[in-house]
Write an enzyme that holds these catalytic residues in place. Structure first.
Site, short mmCIF file in Angstrom:
data_model
loop_
_atom_site.label_atom_id
_atom_site.label_comp_id
_atom_site.label_asym_id
_atom_site.label_seq_id
_atom_site.Cartn_x
_atom_site.Cartn_y
_atom_site.Cartn_z
N ARG A 98 71.06 50.52 32.63
CA ARG A 98 70.10 50.08 33.65
C ARG A 98 68.69 49.98 33.10
O ARG A 98 67.96 49.03 33.41
CB ARG A 98 70.16 51.05 34.84
CG ARG A 98 69.13 50.79 35.94
CD ARG A 98 68.99 49.33 36.33
NE ARG A 98 70.27 48.67 36.61
CZ ARG A 98 70.43 47.36 36.59
NH1 ARG A 98 69.42 46.55 36.29
NH2 ARG A 98 71.61 46.84 36.86
N LYS A 133 46.17 41.85 35.57
CA LYS A 133 46.98 42.19 36.74
C LYS A 133 48.41 42.48 36.30
O LYS A 133 49.34 41.72 36.56
CB LYS A 133 46.93 41.06 37.77
CG LYS A 133 45.53 40.84 38.33
CD LYS A 133 45.48 39.65 39.26
CE LYS A 133 44.06 39.43 39.76
NZ LYS A 133 43.95 38.23 40.64
N LYS A 165 31.32 39.79 36.25
CA LYS A 165 31.73 39.18 37.51
C LYS A 165 30.64 39.34 38.57
O LYS A 165 29.57 39.89 38.29
CB LYS A 165 33.05 39.80 37.98
CG LYS A 165 34.21 39.54 37.01
CD LYS A 165 35.54 39.85 37.65
CE LYS A 165 36.68 39.43 36.75
NZ LYS A 165 38.00 39.54 37.41
N GLU A 199 31.73 35.05 34.98
CA GLU A 199 32.37 34.35 36.09
C GLU A 199 31.31 33.77 37.03
O GLU A 199 30.34 34.45 37.37
CB GLU A 199 33.26 35.34 36.86
CG GLU A 199 33.88 34.78 38.13
CD GLU A 199 34.52 35.87 38.96
OE1 GLU A 199 35.71 36.15 38.73
OE2 GLU A 199 33.82 36.46 39.82
N ASP A 220 35.50 30.09 38.94
CA ASP A 220 36.45 30.80 39.80
C ASP A 220 36.59 30.13 41.15
O ASP A 220 35.60 29.92 41.87
CB ASP A 220 35.99 32.25 39.99
CG ASP A 220 37.03 33.08 40.69
OD1 ASP A 220 38.21 33.03 40.32
OD2 ASP A 220 36.65 33.81 41.64
#
Length: 289
Positions: A98, A133, A165, A199, A220
């Protein structure tokens, strides 16, 4: 990025989580003398990633387990294809099954989704890149899978590059600094090899940012029209990155605006696990197939 130390550490933790006090099922039902032969088989089309990690799951469980892959990371495969053979003590094969599958399915899912994005952007200059992320603790594995799918990696961590940012700029504004002044002051404090990315979310922010001599400017959540305008405005003075929930259905249009980089968080945070299976045959005294 995917070093032997990283692989061993991550896989060992997963094995310990899955069987903290041993595998009581195998201990009760599988004779120590039983051996097993297994095939890692694809149940859908895809791109392989995680061969080394899959192998480590078995080898760390029992060094007597042998794993032989017929193809390597980055290879495309078809449904029904046998990707690898596993052979060794049955209890070890069943205990590691597994964990090995979880990693291979997760990483191959990321590689397969990345390959679809890369295919959509083919013929343009745009690179498909990942983001931070990622699943905590699995970043190296997931970033490796992106590369296996033909994509590229963004900064690996907060220590690798400067990315300014809106929240960072808000701090600067609160100190009475303009965007350009704040960026120039930051550049003075940075080493000469440190990459500086900023950004922006409006066209009127581009010139003040470029005036500070940044390396990359991220546009962005821009519309396609504003992306084209932004690329023309930057005019080669910095790398242009597009970001902001760019799905497979939009990536071609975004790439055709002329941006250099398209960052896609979905490559790692939303890729579905690929359907892979391990077909096991157990043999030996007292064992049943």
């Amino acid at each position: 990025m995917l070093t032997p130390t990283t692989v061993s550490s991550v896989v060992a933790a997963a094995l310990a989580e899955d069987a903290p006090w041993g595998d009581v099922t195998c201990e009760a039902f599988v004779p120590p003398s039983a051996t097993a032969v297994a095939q890692l088989r694809a149940r859908t089309d895809g791109v392989l990633a995680g061969a080394e990690v899959f192998t480590a799951a078995f080898r760390l469980t029992d060094p007597g387990v042998a794993v032989q892959f017929h193809t390597g990371d980055g290879a495309r495969f078809r449904s029904g294809e046998v990707l690898a053979e596993v052979q060794g003590p049955a209890a070890a094969v069943l205990r590691a099954e597994r964990i090995g599958l979880n990693f291979a399915q997760r990483m191959s899912g990321i590689a397969t989704l990345t390959a679809r994005y890369v295919a959509e952007a083919a013929g343009t200059k745009a690179r498909i890149v990942d983001t931070r992320k990622t699943t905590p603790g699995l970043r190296a594995l997931e970033r490796h899978a992106v590369r296996a799918g033909g994509g590229f990696n963004h900064r690996f961590s907060l220590s690798d590059a400067v990315m300014v940012k809106d929240n960072h700029l808000a701090v600067a504004a609160n100190q009475g600094l303009s965007v350009t002044e704040a960026l120039l002051a930051a550049r003075e404090r940075l080493g000469h090899t440190t990459h500086l990315e900023v950004e922006v979310d409006r066209l009127d922010q581009i010139e003040p940012v470029l005036a500070a001599g940044v390396d990359t400017i991220m546009l962005d959540n821009f519309s396609l029209a504003d992306l084209r305008t932004g690329v023309a405005q930057v005019a080669g003075r910095a790398i242009v990155e597009a970001s902001g929930t760019i799905g497979l259905e939009q990536v071609r249009s975004v790439a055709e605006t002329g941006v250099d980089v398209i960052s896609v968080g979905a490559l790692t945070h939303s890729a579905p696990a690929l359907d892979l299976g391990l077909d096991v045959t157990v043999a030996g005294p007292g064992a049943q197939d």
